[in-house]
Design an enzyme around this catalytic site. Structure first.
Site, PDB file in Angstrom:
ATOM      1  N   ASP A   1     -12.438  -9.192   4.925  1.00  0.00           N
ATOM      2  CA  ASP A   1     -13.591  -9.427   4.144  1.00  0.00           C
ATOM      3  C   ASP A   1     -14.051 -10.286   4.189  1.00  0.00           C
ATOM      4  O   ASP A   1     -15.155 -10.767   4.383  1.00  0.00           O
ATOM      5  CB  ASP A   1     -13.515  -8.977   2.481  1.00  0.00           C
ATOM      6  CG  ASP A   1     -13.647  -7.500   2.940  1.00  0.00           C
ATOM      7  OD1 ASP A   1     -13.446  -6.997   3.091  1.00  0.00           O
ATOM      8  OD2 ASP A   1     -13.361  -6.711   1.591  1.00  0.00           O
TER       9      ASP A   1
ATOM     10  N   ASP B   1      -6.319  -6.954   4.252  1.00  0.00           N
ATOM     11  CA  ASP B   1      -7.216  -6.222   3.545  1.00  0.00           C
ATOM     12  C   ASP B   1      -8.408  -7.235   3.622  1.00  0.00           C
ATOM     13  O   ASP B   1      -9.481  -7.772   3.817  1.00  0.00           O
ATOM     14  CB  ASP B   1      -6.378  -5.774   2.539  1.00  0.00           C
ATOM     15  CG  ASP B   1      -7.606  -4.343   1.835  1.00  0.00           C
ATOM     16  OD1 ASP B   1      -9.083  -4.610   2.345  1.00  0.00           O
ATOM     17  OD2 ASP B   1      -7.530  -4.116   0.754  1.00  0.00           O
TER      18      ASP B   1
ATOM     19  N   LYS C   1       2.977 -15.242   4.638  1.00  0.00           N
ATOM     20  CA  LYS C   1       2.958 -16.591   3.580  1.00  0.00           C
ATOM     21  C   LYS C   1       4.711 -16.126   3.123  1.00  0.00           C
ATOM     22  O   LYS C   1       5.245 -16.080   2.414  1.00  0.00           O
ATOM     23  CB  LYS C   1       2.444 -15.496   2.119  1.00  0.00           C
ATOM     24  CG  LYS C   1       2.242 -17.366   0.873  1.00  0.00           C
ATOM     25  CD  LYS C   1       1.533 -18.377   1.377  1.00  0.00           C
ATOM     26  CE  LYS C   1       1.690 -19.331   0.479  1.00  0.00           C
ATOM     27  NZ  LYS C   1       1.074 -20.248   0.430  1.00  0.00           N
TER      28      LYS C   1
ATOM     29  N   ASP D   1      -3.411 -19.096   3.362  1.00  0.00           N
ATOM     30  CA  ASP D   1      -4.454 -19.474   2.541  1.00  0.00           C
ATOM     31  C   ASP D   1      -4.816 -20.213   3.958  1.00  0.00           C
ATOM     32  O   ASP D   1      -5.625 -20.314   3.390  1.00  0.00           O
ATOM     33  CB  ASP D   1      -3.563 -20.332   1.397  1.00  0.00           C
ATOM     34  CG  ASP D   1      -2.588 -20.686   1.534  1.00  0.00           C
ATOM     35  OD1 ASP D   1      -1.744 -20.664   2.631  1.00  0.00           O
ATOM     36  OD2 ASP D   1      -1.854 -21.641   1.276  1.00  0.00           O
TER      37      ASP D   1
ATOM     38  N   TYR E   1       1.239  -1.472   0.352  1.00  0.00           N
ATOM     39  CA  TYR E   1      -0.406  -0.171   0.312  1.00  0.00           C
ATOM     40  C   TYR E   1       0.854   1.625  -0.385  1.00  0.00           C
ATOM     41  O   TYR E   1       0.109   3.007   0.034  1.00  0.00           O
ATOM     42  CB  TYR E   1      -0.805  -0.003   1.192  1.00  0.00           C
ATOM     43  CG  TYR E   1      -2.254  -0.615   1.321  1.00  0.00           C
ATOM     44  CD1 TYR E   1      -3.185  -0.874   0.559  1.00  0.00           C
ATOM     45  CD2 TYR E   1      -1.353  -2.875   1.237  1.00  0.00           C
ATOM     46  CE1 TYR E   1      -4.315  -1.509   0.555  1.00  0.00           C
ATOM     47  CE2 TYR E   1      -2.822  -3.584   1.014  1.00  0.00           C
ATOM     48  CZ  TYR E   1      -4.251  -3.116   0.283  1.00  0.00           C
ATOM     49  OH  TYR E   1      -4.820  -4.273   0.668  1.00  0.00           O
TER      50      TYR E   1
END
Length: 347
Positions: free
Chosen positions: A245, A241, A184, A217, A133
């Site tokens: 959601d 982010d 990750k 994941d 970002y």
């Protein structure tokens, strides 16, 4: 002591749900004073202003908190105003911790079968000022078959350590037992390696808190398969982010989700998670509960715990009695839903 709150209703449904949330706060009797700013698409289209040159300094100096609605308008093709206002607050005011409580108020709101409110009650702590970002990168030979694009993921020792330490402090303050760090690192070895080392280093100072690690994941799978196992999750800006959601879906959708952008000891900013939803704007159909719960989160942050609890209890009652908008099973409009909650809060 009077708390001063800056209000930026924003665009689209933000200009509906934020004023309704303010009415609920007023009904709680909280000792607060609101000052509204017209920063948003309408102002930008008139005079090109996104935020005044001294805007961020003024917010930090003159207010105890900032309450912001969704930003985004199709009339501003680049959404430059949204970027400069919202991301500007996060970056220039150094609001490094994005805190997103994930709490299921009623089983009927969760898309997972046989899931109860006891199964979904965790918090995601998202690093808020670094990562991709920061918009560092570039494009080479654009428009040709050899076009090359790079996007840099920035992680500093300072940034990683303070967000991980924030997560442990949050867990301890809220009587949470576990902190899970997600990355990750099996693919993003350099950034992930930094997160791994710092997480293990900081954890030594919190022997009372259990630690866990999951690749992002695997975390997404766990959120759907066994959300009850989750307590406090800390992760980077991009992964945070995404997983928030997914987390919002577990509690009834983005219309139910609250968030805070926090720097301890400084003026912090609170915003509902949902977007500006231009097609819904002005139709009295947007869910105000995310904004109302965000307002309650803001009050608790300011030490107004009794008022925050009254608001949260009223929202829970509204959900249970189906006094809600259609997205969560009710038949009410935005104004009617918020008014019902405000009436309960005022009792």
């Amino acid at each position: 002591m009077l708390k001063r709150i800056a209000v930026v209703p924003g665009d689209g449904i933000g200009k509906e749900v934020i004023p309704n949330a303010l009415e609920v706060v007023r009904a709680s009797g909280a000792d607060v004073a609101f000052t509204e700013f017209d920063w948003g698409a309408e102002r930008y289209l008139v005079d090109g202003t996104t935020i005044p040159p001294d805007g961020f300094a003024m917010l930090a100096r003159d207010f105890d908190a900032i309450f912001v609605g969704a930003l985004g308008d199709p009339r501003v093709a680049t959404n430059i105003h949204a970027k400069e206002i919202l991301l500007g607050m996060r970056f220039k005011m150094d609001l490094y911790a994005n805190v997103r409580p994930v709490r299921l108020l009623d089983a009927s709101l969760c898309p997972l079968k046989n899931t109860t409110p006891d199964d979904v009650n965790f918090t995601v702590i998202r690093e808020n000022t670094e990562g991709v970002y920061m918009d560092m990168g570039g494009v080479f030979k654009q428009g040709t078959p050899e076009e090359l694009a790079t996007q840099e993921d920035i992680n500093t020792r300072k940034g990683v350590e303070r967000i991980i330490r924030f997560a442990f402090d949050y867990a301890r303050a809220n009587r949470r037992k576990k902190v899970l760090m997600s990355d990750k690192s099996n693919v993003m070895t350099y950034a992930g390696g930094l997160w791994q080392r710092v997480f293990k280093h900081v954890a030594k100072d919190y022997a009372d808190i259990q630690t866990q690690h999951m690749y992002v994941d695997a975390l997404c799978l766990q959120m759907v398969r066994e959300p009850r196992s989750l307590d406090v999750i800390v992760t980077n800006n991009m992964f945070g982010d995404i997983v928030t959601d997914l987390a919002a879906a577990l509690q009834g959708g983005l219309g139910m989700a609250a968030s805070g952008n926090i720097h301890p000891g400084r003026t912090s900013m609170f915003e509902p998670v949902h977007g500006s939803a231009p097609p819904m704007a002005g139709k009295n159909m947007a869910n105000p509960m995310g904004s109302i719960l965000t307002a309650a989160m803001m009050l608790a942050h300011l030490g107004l715990n009794a008022e925050a609890q009254k608001i949260e209890s009223a929202v829970l009652e509204a959900v249970r009695e189906k006094k809600t908008t259609s997205d969560v099973g009710g038949t009410m409009g935005t104004r009617e839903c918020a008014a019902w909650i405000a009436e309960r809060v005022a009792r």
